[in-house]
Write an enzyme that holds these catalytic residues in place. Structure first.
Site, mmCIF file in Angstrom:
data_model
loop_
_atom_site.group_PDB
_atom_site.id
_atom_site.type_symbol
_atom_site.label_atom_id
_atom_site.label_comp_id
_atom_site.label_asym_id
_atom_site.label_seq_id
_atom_site.Cartn_x
_atom_site.Cartn_y
_atom_site.Cartn_z
ATOM 1 N N ALA A 322 8.250 -26.210 -4.440
ATOM 2 C CA ALA A 322 9.163 -25.873 -5.571
ATOM 3 C C ALA A 322 9.944 -24.933 -5.501
ATOM 4 O O ALA A 322 10.849 -25.367 -6.009
ATOM 5 C CB ALA A 322 8.233 -25.483 -6.738
ATOM 6 N N HIS A 446 -2.456 4.121 -9.183
ATOM 7 C CA HIS A 446 -4.045 3.556 -8.459
ATOM 8 C C HIS A 446 -4.804 4.354 -9.964
ATOM 9 O O HIS A 446 -4.510 4.886 -10.933
ATOM 10 C CB HIS A 446 -4.615 5.547 -8.069
ATOM 11 C CG HIS A 446 -5.997 6.053 -7.367
ATOM 12 N ND1 HIS A 446 -6.692 5.598 -6.765
ATOM 13 C CD2 HIS A 446 -6.679 7.146 -8.534
ATOM 14 C CE1 HIS A 446 -7.998 6.041 -6.468
ATOM 15 N NE2 HIS A 446 -7.667 6.402 -7.267
#
Length: 478
Positions: A322, A446
């Site tokens: 696609a 983080h």
């Protein structure tokens, strides 16, 4: 049949309302074209209605079901652990209906004319559209063919029984197979095997070759995970025959050791070749150039051998995806409106929504060595990632391949949680010809899976913080 006596004039006609077709239609409207979109079934095409979207509903459900044990570790009781596939099918239909309605609304908002019917070329500048007893004729300035493709039965399957399922049928099942045999090598086969195993089926997968179309490290990890989940894997298989017996199907094949073997299952899912949906278009009538397999020849502007006719997506050569169709559809419109588009499939990602997800972008280690490129390789295990420990998704790794002479990144491969979403960053890095320092320099959130990319690149020069020193010595491979 009632035939329109007078042909109607149209600026741009697009045949096919799949991802490529409706994306081209909307881009055409954005650039000021009067657009007519012809679709004989539902807008969104196979991808939205029977392929990409339904399959990902199943892979999403399978992923969530595989998390049950981790939820209990977190103190979240799921109660009844049974799986109701009929509810999943209802949810799938709801998602499809919502997305299709969205496409229809976008076409309406962009003033795109939608015609329902089957199109056939009557000449190089005329098509006929049949719907029931009505047959209308349209003359056009340009036309884009975006009719997609259909699966075909692989060698060894001469006839299709009720227990043999193709890609548009597997996600209509109203029961989980007792034993699903998967025959195929592509990402669809891997997704089906992984998902149905997580949803409770016994699964056996018959691979065409010894490896799959990913970096060999990902192939090895997938095989390890399949074994852990009790998915039987048969490699380098040659299908001989199938035979349906009451409530089961017997599949006979030749193994990699040239031994004939038969296994019995409740259903057989097969992937493999697809053919372009061009048979009913009457292309031979206008003499358009095609391959032996029926695919339409196009140039860099998606233009066929007939200047007024363009083609995109699965009716053209190359990967039947696609994302290719969408890119080509936009490019075709831009070419028609005098722009200078470019479609470069060099860094087209190989993606599988397995459990966990797998992605390959750029050169694999094996390919890099085959073409004589000096390589530097680093592989960071997600077992060393803090967020992977929090989420219980420690399977997998991120692998980086670079050229030591230039420090340019030439391949990024990942199997693990978040691989699909992170693949966009991988592609951008390769498209920009990023160097190792370009990946090392930024700050990474983080805790997060994204830190694995940083550690993989740092590992190229022995600086990965969360990789044991003994392993670092093996990461230099020039």
């Amino acid at each position: 049949m009632v035939v329109g006596e007078i042909s109607q004039q149209r600026n741009l006609i697009i045949i096919g309302g799949g991802p490529g077709g409706y994306s081209a239609a909307i881009r055409g409207a954005q650039l000021g074209l009067s657009v007519t979109l012809i679709e004989q079934a539902d807008l969104g095409g196979v991808c939205l209605n029977k392929g990409c979207i339904p399959s990902k509903v199943f892979t999403h459900a399978a992923t969530k079901r595989s998390e049950t044990a981790h939820l209990q570790d977190l103190g979240i009781s799921s109660g009844d652990d049974t799986f109701n596939i009929k509810k999943l099918l209802t949810y799938k239909d709801k998602v499809i209906d919502g997305l299709r309605a969205g496409v229809e609304s976008l076409c309406k908002d962009n003033k795109i004319e939608i015609i329902s019917g089957k199109a056939t070329f009557l000449g190089v500048d005329r098509i006929g559209v049949e719907k029931g007893h009505q047959f209308d004729i349209f003359e056009f300035d340009q036309v884009i063919i975006a009719t997609g493709s259909s699966p075909i039965m692989p060698p060894g399957l001469n006839e299709k029984g009720k227990r043999i399922l193709l890609s548009h049928e597997i996600f209509e099942l109203e029961e989980i197979p007792q034993h699903l045999i998967v025959k195929g090598q592509d990402y669809v086969a891997l997704e089906v095997a992984s998902s149905f195993a997580a949803l409770g089926a016994k699964v056996s997968i018959l691979l065409d070759d010894k490896t799959i179309a990913f970096d060999e490290s990902i192939t090895k990890e997938l095989n390890r995970l399949f074994k852990r989940r009790k998915i039987s894997v048969y490699k380098d298989v040659q299908l001989i025959s199938t035979h349906e017996i009451d409530s089961e199907i017997a599949v006979t094949f030749q193994t990699e050791k040239n031994v004939e073997e038969t296994i019995h299952g409740s259903h057989l899912f097969v992937t493999g070749s697809r053919k372009p949906n061009v048979e009913s278009l009457g292309l031979s009538r206008i003499g358009i150039a095609q391959t032996d397999g029926g695919f339409i020849h196009i140039d860099g502007n998606m233009q066929s051998s007939i200047p007024s006719i363009y083609a995109i997506g699965d009716v053209t050569e190359g990967p039947l995806l696609a994302i290719k169709a969408i890119k080509q559809g936009k490019a075709a419109i831009e070419a028609i409106t005098g722009h200078k588009p470019e479609v470069d499939l060099t860094f087209l990602p190989m993606v599988a929504h397995t459990i966990p997800q797998a992605v390959s972008v750029g050169l694999t280690e094996q390919h890099a060595r085959e073409i004589g490129l000096g390589v530097r390789v680093s592989q960071f295990s997600l077992g060393g990632n803090g967020y992977a420990s929090i989420t219980g998704k420690k399977d997998g790794f991120i692998k980086i391949i670079s050229d030591p002479s230039t420090e340019i990144i030439c391949g990024i491969h990942m199997i693990g949680e978040g691989a699909i979403e992170m693949s966009g960053s991988f592609i951008q890095l390769l498209e920009m010809a990023a160097k190792e320092e370009d990946v090392k320099f930024p700050l990474y959130a983080h805790p997060g899976f994204n830190e694995g990319l940083l550690e993989a690149v740092e590992g190229l020069i022995g600086q990965a913080i969360h990789t044991p020193p003994a392993r670092k010595k093996n990461l230099f491979n020039v």
